[in-house]
Write an enzyme that holds these catalytic residues in place. Sequence first.
Site, PDB file in Angstrom:
ATOM      1  N   ASP A   5       0.848  -1.182   0.000  1.00 32.03           N
ATOM      2  CA  ASP A   5       0.000   0.000   0.000  1.00 32.03           C
ATOM      3  C   ASP A   5       0.890   1.241   0.000  1.00 32.03           C
ATOM      4  O   ASP A   5       1.877   1.296   0.744  1.00 32.03           O
ATOM      5  CB  ASP A   5      -0.891   0.021   1.246  1.00 32.03           C
ATOM      6  CG  ASP A   5      -2.364   0.092   0.901  1.00 32.03           C
ATOM      7  OD1 ASP A   5      -2.745   1.064   0.221  1.00 32.03           O
ATOM      8  OD2 ASP A   5      -3.115  -0.800   1.307  1.00 32.03           O
ATOM      9  N   HIS A  49     -10.747  -3.964   2.204  1.00 34.83           N
ATOM     10  CA  HIS A  49     -10.684  -3.629   3.626  1.00 34.83           C
ATOM     11  C   HIS A  49     -11.597  -2.474   4.010  1.00 34.83           C
ATOM     12  O   HIS A  49     -11.789  -2.203   5.195  1.00 34.83           O
ATOM     13  CB  HIS A  49      -9.248  -3.270   4.001  1.00 34.83           C
ATOM     14  CG  HIS A  49      -8.745  -2.068   3.261  1.00 34.83           C
ATOM     15  ND1 HIS A  49      -8.451  -2.092   1.914  1.00 34.83           N
ATOM     16  CD2 HIS A  49      -8.522  -0.801   3.662  1.00 34.83           C
ATOM     17  CE1 HIS A  49      -8.057  -0.894   1.534  1.00 34.83           C
ATOM     18  NE2 HIS A  49      -8.093  -0.085   2.572  1.00 34.83           N
ATOM     19  N   GLU A  80      -6.327   3.769  -6.265  1.00 33.24           N
ATOM     20  CA  GLU A  80      -7.629   3.943  -5.643  1.00 33.24           C
ATOM     21  C   GLU A  80      -8.103   5.328  -6.068  1.00 33.24           C
ATOM     22  O   GLU A  80      -7.747   6.334  -5.473  1.00 33.24           O
ATOM     23  CB  GLU A  80      -7.549   3.865  -4.118  1.00 33.24           C
ATOM     24  CG  GLU A  80      -8.926   3.988  -3.466  1.00 33.24           C
ATOM     25  CD  GLU A  80      -8.854   4.257  -1.966  1.00 33.24           C
ATOM     26  OE1 GLU A  80      -9.767   3.804  -1.254  1.00 33.24           O
ATOM     27  OE2 GLU A  80      -7.902   4.930  -1.513  1.00 33.24           O
TER      28      GLU A  80
END
Length: 559
Positions: A98, A332, A257
């Site tokens: 990430d 998540h 994202e």
Amino acid sequence: MNTKWWQNEVVYQVYPRSFQDTNHDGIGDIQGMINRLDYIKDLGVTMIWVSPIYKSPMVDMGYDISDYQDIDPQFGTLDDFKRFLSEAEKRGIKVIMDLVINHTSDQHQWFIDALEHPDSEYRDYYIFKQSDDGKAPNNWRSIFGGSTWEPVPGEQGNYYFHTFAPQQPDLNWENPKLRQEIYQMINWWLEMGVAGFRVDAITHLKKDLDWASLPADGIDDLVAVVKKGQNRPGIDLFLNELKAATFDKYDALTVGEAYGVPDSDLEKYVGPEGYFSAIFDFSYMNIDVQNTDEWYRGRSTWQIKDLRQAMFNAQRTAIDIKGTLANVLENHDQPRVLSKLVPNKAYQTAQTAKALATMYYFLPGLPFIYQGQELGMKNFERQDIAEFNDVSSINNYHEALETGYSKEAALASINAKSRDNARTPMQWDDSEFGGFSDVTPWLKMGNDRQGINVSDEQADTSSVLHYYQKLGQIRHDENWEKLAVSGVFTPLTSLPDTVIGYQRTLGQQVLTILVNLSPNNVRFGLVQIGEQLVTVGDTAINQHRVTMSGYSAIVLGVK
């Protein structure tokens, strides 16, 4: 075919805190990830996305980073992570991390220095504004609720900016020196052997520099920050520079994202010269709520045809610009897909979980599997807000109460949508703590898990787990591999409203995917048939007539 090295990856997202505890503290760790690599490989997975394991106070569960180049001790050490990379490589599995570069933790040394020394160069690494009237500089509302501005301790009328929680101050991407620090950090990880990144909240880097207030859109007299701090003109400068200074140098896979990117800008993000390799298809991720900024307000009245249209429109748009989507059912930040897309608990079954898997797995792009999705894990039902950890859920609960919701109604909304639903510990067996740990976990286990665990499902050849393994085998089969990567996508538009169907074709090869997402039987005609590769539920084909039971699926193939 002009394909990239990453175009046939199958990606498994690990949320390390909830995956496997090996040091008896109730928190998952890197050694737990190493211990389960063979399990992940058996799913047909070729890449793992590791959610944040950087040093962090964990206000937002690792998305508030206090040191970009160190591992938080609760997960292990940097040497542990290097060993994880090595063990994954032995199994033919690549690793992406990430990348959280919109903000840091307020415990990052840069921010600590910025607060302690107003004349420090690090003050310009963040966004500080002086207010003449002692009020916040504008009326923007943070994504986690409340003002985006937090008073600077000891400095009358001075504020710092945060898109998310107050403990997550935004970085000032207008500062070239800050950007160079970020690039050096990224390249450090790529040199270590990381194959790329999932890039967090990337559309928030650029803010409107007029910092002007807008008409309020809520009873709190605030306005959503996304209207002034998401996908703003000028972000291309940052993203092009980021790509050239880091990702391009290492041929890294990057998955953005990128909430809110309009179709007109999609080519800039994932076209042949786009900022990223792929972006997540979020076109239907929030189909279940009326308002993503205030999701406590309840469910929307969507239908299966709305889901189908959103999914197909996103694919068509990406294909038109020769771009790639990362296809997801869960992550998540989302509730479990069985609970989200199938509100009637009577139909939240293993069969339905397999039908949903079939729906997305062969779409053009990269399939992502979130831990526990391959088991058919479901949402929990908590009895009190004290049982929640997620900062966003807690904020939404209190905001709901302030707007007149009863405690019961507010709690029901939070149960349905909380990010904690995805963060309950992985269910390895049916023991008290699910084989995740031998002590009380950091987050309470899910409470709807009978038969939904790795041990039971490995022993049952009809399980959701075995079905995901079968899908992985098909995708990597030499008969279908090139088709899965490069096959032409054709939506089947004349099907019943509850059926999602499409074909992938490459030369004479054809894959046909049909999924009935309703509890009712359906019957329809189909020109192209082929051999049945997998079936879910009761399906029958007779002279180009297809009959499907409720929540069923079929994959047909012509070699």
